[in-house]
Design a protein around this motif. Structure first.
Motif, mmCIF file in Angstrom:
data_model
loop_
_atom_site.group_PDB
_atom_site.id
_atom_site.type_symbol
_atom_site.label_atom_id
_atom_site.label_comp_id
_atom_site.label_asym_id
_atom_site.label_seq_id
_atom_site.Cartn_x
_atom_site.Cartn_y
_atom_site.Cartn_z
ATOM 1 N N GLN A 282 0.913 -0.954 -0.087
ATOM 2 C CA GLN A 282 0.036 0.248 0.045
ATOM 3 C C GLN A 282 0.994 1.176 0.113
ATOM 4 O O GLN A 282 1.802 1.388 0.758
ATOM 5 C CB GLN A 282 -0.836 0.025 1.410
ATOM 6 N N PHE A 283 0.410 2.430 -0.661
ATOM 7 C CA PHE A 283 1.157 3.603 -1.125
ATOM 8 C C PHE A 283 2.535 3.396 -1.835
ATOM 9 O O PHE A 283 3.244 4.439 -1.772
ATOM 10 C CB PHE A 283 1.319 4.232 0.413
ATOM 11 N N CYS A 284 2.917 2.277 -2.216
ATOM 12 C CA CYS A 284 4.127 2.258 -3.139
ATOM 13 C C CYS A 284 3.594 2.583 -4.378
ATOM 14 O O CYS A 284 3.036 1.752 -5.189
ATOM 15 C CB CYS A 284 4.633 0.817 -3.024
ATOM 16 N N GLN A 285 3.646 4.035 -4.642
ATOM 17 C CA GLN A 285 3.016 4.346 -6.106
ATOM 18 C C GLN A 285 3.684 3.709 -7.375
ATOM 19 O O GLN A 285 3.069 3.241 -8.153
ATOM 20 C CB GLN A 285 3.225 6.012 -6.217
ATOM 21 N N PRO A 286 4.926 3.515 -7.439
ATOM 22 C CA PRO A 286 5.437 2.897 -8.564
ATOM 23 C C PRO A 286 4.847 1.597 -8.899
ATOM 24 O O PRO A 286 4.338 1.385 -10.044
ATOM 25 C CB PRO A 286 6.997 2.854 -8.440
ATOM 26 N N TYR A 287 4.964 0.738 -7.959
ATOM 27 C CA TYR A 287 4.327 -0.592 -8.182
ATOM 28 C C TYR A 287 2.738 -0.674 -8.333
ATOM 29 O O TYR A 287 2.223 -1.396 -9.171
ATOM 30 C CB TYR A 287 4.848 -1.491 -7.404
ATOM 31 N N LEU A 288 2.147 0.196 -7.615
ATOM 32 C CA LEU A 288 0.687 0.037 -7.789
ATOM 33 C C LEU A 288 0.261 0.681 -8.748
ATOM 34 O O LEU A 288 -0.822 0.405 -9.582
ATOM 35 C CB LEU A 288 -0.006 0.917 -6.474
ATOM 36 N N MET A 289 0.949 1.652 -9.382
ATOM 37 C CA MET A 289 0.729 2.218 -10.486
ATOM 38 C C MET A 289 0.945 1.281 -11.825
ATOM 39 O O MET A 289 0.264 1.256 -12.856
ATOM 40 C CB MET A 289 1.644 3.561 -10.943
ATOM 41 N N GLU A 290 2.034 0.627 -11.792
ATOM 42 C CA GLU A 290 2.159 -0.419 -12.829
ATOM 43 C C GLU A 290 1.274 -1.668 -12.675
ATOM 44 O O GLU A 290 0.903 -2.499 -13.839
ATOM 45 C CB GLU A 290 3.854 -0.997 -12.732
ATOM 46 N N ALA A 291 0.689 -1.853 -11.640
ATOM 47 C CA ALA A 291 -0.175 -3.110 -11.385
ATOM 48 C C ALA A 291 -1.324 -2.945 -12.311
ATOM 49 O O ALA A 291 -1.739 -4.250 -12.656
ATOM 50 C CB ALA A 291 -0.480 -3.220 -9.822
ATOM 51 N N ILE A 292 -2.073 -2.027 -12.451
ATOM 52 C CA ILE A 292 -3.118 -1.800 -13.108
ATOM 53 C C ILE A 292 -2.978 -2.344 -14.746
ATOM 54 O O ILE A 292 -3.434 -3.081 -15.173
ATOM 55 C CB ILE A 292 -4.092 -0.608 -13.095
ATOM 56 N N PRO A 293 -1.868 -1.530 -15.511
ATOM 57 C CA PRO A 293 -1.752 -1.923 -16.843
ATOM 58 C C PRO A 293 -1.022 -3.454 -16.757
ATOM 59 O O PRO A 293 -1.400 -4.078 -17.887
ATOM 60 C CB PRO A 293 -0.866 -1.065 -17.203
ATOM 61 N N ILE A 294 -0.267 -3.840 -15.819
ATOM 62 C CA ILE A 294 0.423 -5.148 -15.762
ATOM 63 C C ILE A 294 -0.645 -5.978 -15.819
ATOM 64 O O ILE A 294 -0.815 -7.175 -16.679
ATOM 65 C CB ILE A 294 1.237 -5.539 -14.835
ATOM 66 N N GLU A 295 -1.847 -5.926 -14.830
ATOM 67 C CA GLU A 295 -3.057 -6.832 -14.747
ATOM 68 C C GLU A 295 -3.618 -7.013 -16.008
ATOM 69 O O GLU A 295 -4.001 -8.154 -16.684
ATOM 70 C CB GLU A 295 -3.901 -6.563 -13.613
ATOM 71 N N LYS A 296 -3.999 -5.793 -16.834
ATOM 72 C CA LYS A 296 -4.760 -5.850 -18.006
ATOM 73 C C LYS A 296 -4.021 -6.481 -19.284
ATOM 74 O O LYS A 296 -4.508 -7.398 -19.741
ATOM 75 C CB LYS A 296 -4.854 -4.359 -18.217
ATOM 76 N N ALA A 297 -2.585 -6.240 -19.164
ATOM 77 C CA ALA A 297 -1.896 -6.902 -20.315
ATOM 78 C C ALA A 297 -1.856 -8.398 -20.115
ATOM 79 O O ALA A 297 -1.733 -9.240 -20.813
ATOM 80 C CB ALA A 297 -0.394 -6.396 -20.220
ATOM 81 N N LEU A 298 -1.599 -8.871 -18.589
ATOM 82 C CA LEU A 298 -1.499 -10.392 -18.456
ATOM 83 C C LEU A 298 -2.828 -10.970 -18.766
ATOM 84 O O LEU A 298 -2.832 -12.177 -19.377
ATOM 85 C CB LEU A 298 -1.334 -10.671 -16.955
ATOM 86 N N GLU A 299 -4.049 -10.332 -18.438
ATOM 87 C CA GLU A 299 -5.545 -10.746 -18.655
ATOM 88 C C GLU A 299 -5.684 -10.996 -20.157
ATOM 89 O O GLU A 299 -6.153 -12.055 -20.748
ATOM 90 C CB GLU A 299 -6.480 -10.144 -17.937
ATOM 91 N N SER A 300 -5.224 -10.095 -20.820
ATOM 92 C CA SER A 300 -4.912 -9.956 -22.469
ATOM 93 C C SER A 300 -4.569 -11.133 -22.982
ATOM 94 O O SER A 300 -4.614 -11.697 -24.134
ATOM 95 C CB SER A 300 -4.884 -8.871 -22.999
ATOM 96 N N LYS A 301 -3.436 -11.808 -22.213
ATOM 97 C CA LYS A 301 -2.874 -13.213 -22.890
ATOM 98 C C LYS A 301 -3.329 -14.173 -22.074
ATOM 99 O O LYS A 301 -2.583 -15.117 -22.029
ATOM 100 C CB LYS A 301 -1.303 -13.003 -22.131
ATOM 101 N N ASN A 302 -4.493 -14.184 -21.572
ATOM 102 C CA ASN A 302 -5.084 -15.178 -20.660
ATOM 103 C C ASN A 302 -4.323 -15.783 -19.576
ATOM 104 O O ASN A 302 -4.124 -16.896 -19.285
ATOM 105 C CB ASN A 302 -5.573 -16.327 -21.616
ATOM 106 N N ILE A 303 -3.686 -14.917 -18.947
ATOM 107 C CA ILE A 303 -2.710 -15.175 -17.670
ATOM 108 C C ILE A 303 -3.557 -14.746 -16.571
ATOM 109 O O ILE A 303 -4.007 -13.642 -16.370
ATOM 110 C CB ILE A 303 -1.449 -14.498 -17.732
#
Lengths: 425, 425
Positions: free
Chosen positions: A375-396
């Motif tokens: 919580q409050f780790c801005q760099p990783y929390l900010m990356e988390a959302i696009p990473i989750e989307k990208a992984l899900e788009s690859k069916n991961i």
């Protein structure tokens, strides 16, 4: 507790009562989380011993080294090059703690909305419970995230020996120049601290030592690709954590010994959990000792962790430093090259990290990815959302978790993790 | 609403219904907060007009400029040098919004724990309600805080014309080199966008234009030192906000006209509040239109704001650019010198900011300092604690406020501000 340890801790200025309390909690957690595991490799006995002596024997070793004129340097980040420290005949130890301590005092110095890792670093100083911090002749901070960067300004008032390293934010030509300038400046600072002139030869030897340590961890990681996996994620994480504390040569030897054993296990199809147990890749913020909450939850919920895309894990150890150069300049360039590849979320953009997660997911034959954000780790929390989307788009399959060091959300996290694992079956 | 404006907004791709709603809220807030003030300088009529036409006439002007071949560049930060933009015959407009919009959509792209300013920037894009953003031929992001730095990676997927400028984190020699390299790169990008070659002459003219605008604001600020103060903090903030939107020459003329009037007021001992009204300095995060919550609370609670240590205020405008050089290189160096002085909390360490706050407190004869932090703005919240301590050690009364753009904490803030002001009487 032996009397000599108590004398040693007292000499370091520790608050003995608070420190006793910390060791008590740590010991209990280690018992419940680590020693309660079944079918552990016998080689883990070494790490059990290391952990039982983490504030004892290892500190005594450091103090003996200091007595003999060797310097101890503490660091909060994988961007601090151990090669340079070892080349000056000094010892590097990690200082990031993974438990809340003296939070009331901490929140007088830092905003409540600061990540647990930073708060914890302050808590261990303010609570006087970290013998590594108190043994250090130099403490190295670095301009990674805003939280750490600005917190070091306050830490500077608490410790007398803080050295701050600047870091680039972009992997540009100019960014690389900055890293080189800063590593040269750090080399000079380490030489000044130790009184040792680093030579091409000593630097090359140091590169070998650190590469050997990394290679041992690579070997260990690689063995986790087997199904059934021969070692738990908790135990592998512990090896990655001890990487930051232990004597490098002894660490390398101990990890390689475990690997020999794991190879036999694999040949025997023996694992820490049955074949086809759901396999999890954890990606995100580093987990420092004793922050074992998430892997504990995962591995008591029917899954096994097969890899950590983390500073305490593959992000921190994945690349070797090229040792082919023979001049100081060539070797320093090789060090810069190696560290400039680290795909930390402080860089913008940071596409390599997503590529690495996908690569690990495939190589380690994972069934899902858990993105672990403090919580409050801005760099990783900010990356988390696009990473989750990208992984899900690859069916991961991906589960995004934001948490801290407290146990308050334990039940809620366990429910979410169990549901995620159930979905993967 | 005139038909031509509706056509214009439609042409820009705005969501007319949402945009109508926004203008409705903005108009109502302006009525309640600004027009309800007593004894305003007559010259503020200009800014009332500007605000009433902020999405109308000013946008029409920009579109007319574009029609004539001029480019419009949008920016989110005072580190983007307007001198370079003007020298290429382009127009710079500020893009930071000060109101929540489309938050549900925003939180699909950004963590909930992101500051209101960044969320709002995304909300105005996702909600399709910002004609400035939609008019811009180039949108400039910059690596200031982690929040913005990482958010631009996602913004890049929402707009087609994002340019990101890297910035230093340390005021070192290497930091200055980075800023120079980045400003040279920006100059080349602006030249490419506009097709205009910047010359030493055009750059010098641009420096004059921007310096004149800053000098007018300095004159306005200076007049606020009088007691009674001749202009409210709200009105002065508005001038500082319009600084980012208006035609520079017209802005300079209008501010100077108000200053003439304020000088007469001072001679007549006429103020917006009685002599000896508690005088407040506000320091911290920028306040973009229509984020008037805190000054509104302060100035309806028995105090008057006499200065803003803020990007929208003295931090953004305080230094002029040296115009004495005659070569491109000299003028570029002067620009780098000027912007490198900005005491933004992204720098570590940043002692100049504390010095500036104390200096302003004394010069503007303030009675207290309100530190204004946006929730989750790590750099300013991190600085707030040591700054509060340092000010209090100098017997400067300080109130530390963390808030966002919502009105939910209005009552609570008002109670705290009233108590603080009461204490100063």
């Amino acid at each position: 507790m032996s009397d000599s340890y108590i004398k040693m801790w007292k000499g370091l200025g520790l608050d003995l009562k608070a420190h006793d309390m910390l060791l008590g909690v740590l010991g209990k957690a280690y018992q419940d989380i680590y020693l309660a595991q079944k079918d552990r490799p016998a080689g883990m006995g070494y790490f059990d011993f290391v952990m039982s002596e983490v504030h004892g024997l290892r500190i005594k070793e450091l103090l003996d080294e200091k007595e003999a004129g060797r310097k101890v340097i503490g660091s909060y980040c994988v961007f601090v090059p151990e090669e340079i420290v070892l080349a000056a005949n000094a010892t590097l130890v990690g200082l990031c703690p993974g438990a809340d301590f003296a939070m009331e005092e901490v929140e007088k110095l830092l905003p409540r909305n600061t990540c647990a890792l930073i708060k914890s670093s302050f808590g261990f100083k303010l609570g006087k419970v970290c013998p590594y911090l108190e043994s250090a002749d130099m403490i190295v901070g670095e301009n990674t995230c805003d939280g750490k960067k600005k917190a070091y300004e306050s830490l500077n008032n608490l410790v007398g020996n803080l050295y701050v390293m600047d870091l680039p934010q972009v992997k540009s030509g100019q960014g690389r120049v900055l890293l080189k300038v800063e590593y040269d400046r750090f080399r000079a600072a380490v030489e000044e601290l130790t009184g040792v002139s680093i030579t091409a030869e000593s630097l090359k030897h140091a590169i070998w030592t650190v590469n050997a340590k990394r290679s041992a961890i690579h070997r260990l990681s690689s063995l986790r690709k087997a199904d059934p996996t021969p070692i738990s994620g908790l135990d592998a994480l512990l090896a990655n954590q001890v990487f930051f504390y232990d004597n490098p040569a002894r660490f390398t030897e101990s990890v390689n010994k475990i690997c020999d054993e794991l190879e036999n296990r694999i040949a025997d199809k023996k694992g820490v959990s049955p074949e086809k147990t759901p396999r999890m890749l954890v990606s995100g913020c580093p987990m420092a000792v004793p922050n074992w909450k998430l892997p504990w939850i995962v591995e008591t919920s029917g899954a096994v962790i097969v890899g950590e895309e983390s500073c305490v894990g593959a992000r921190g150890t994945r690349n070797l430093t090229d040792d082919s150069g023979n001049s100081m300049e060539d070797l320093m360039e090789a060090i810069v090259d190696r560290y400039f590849k680290i795909d930390c979320a402080i860089f913008t953009p940071n596409p390599e990290r997503l590529n690495h997660i996908v690569e690990m997911y495939e190589e380690y034959r994972a069934d899902g990815v858990i993105h672990y954000g403090l919580q409050f780790c801005q760099p990783y929390l900010m990356e988390a959302i696009p990473i989750e989307k990208a992984l899900e788009s690859k069916n991961i399959p991906t589960l995004r978790i934001d948490t801290d060091y407290s146990m308050e959300d334990f039940g809620q996290l366990k429910t979410r993790v169990e549901a995620f694992i159930e979905m993967l079956k």
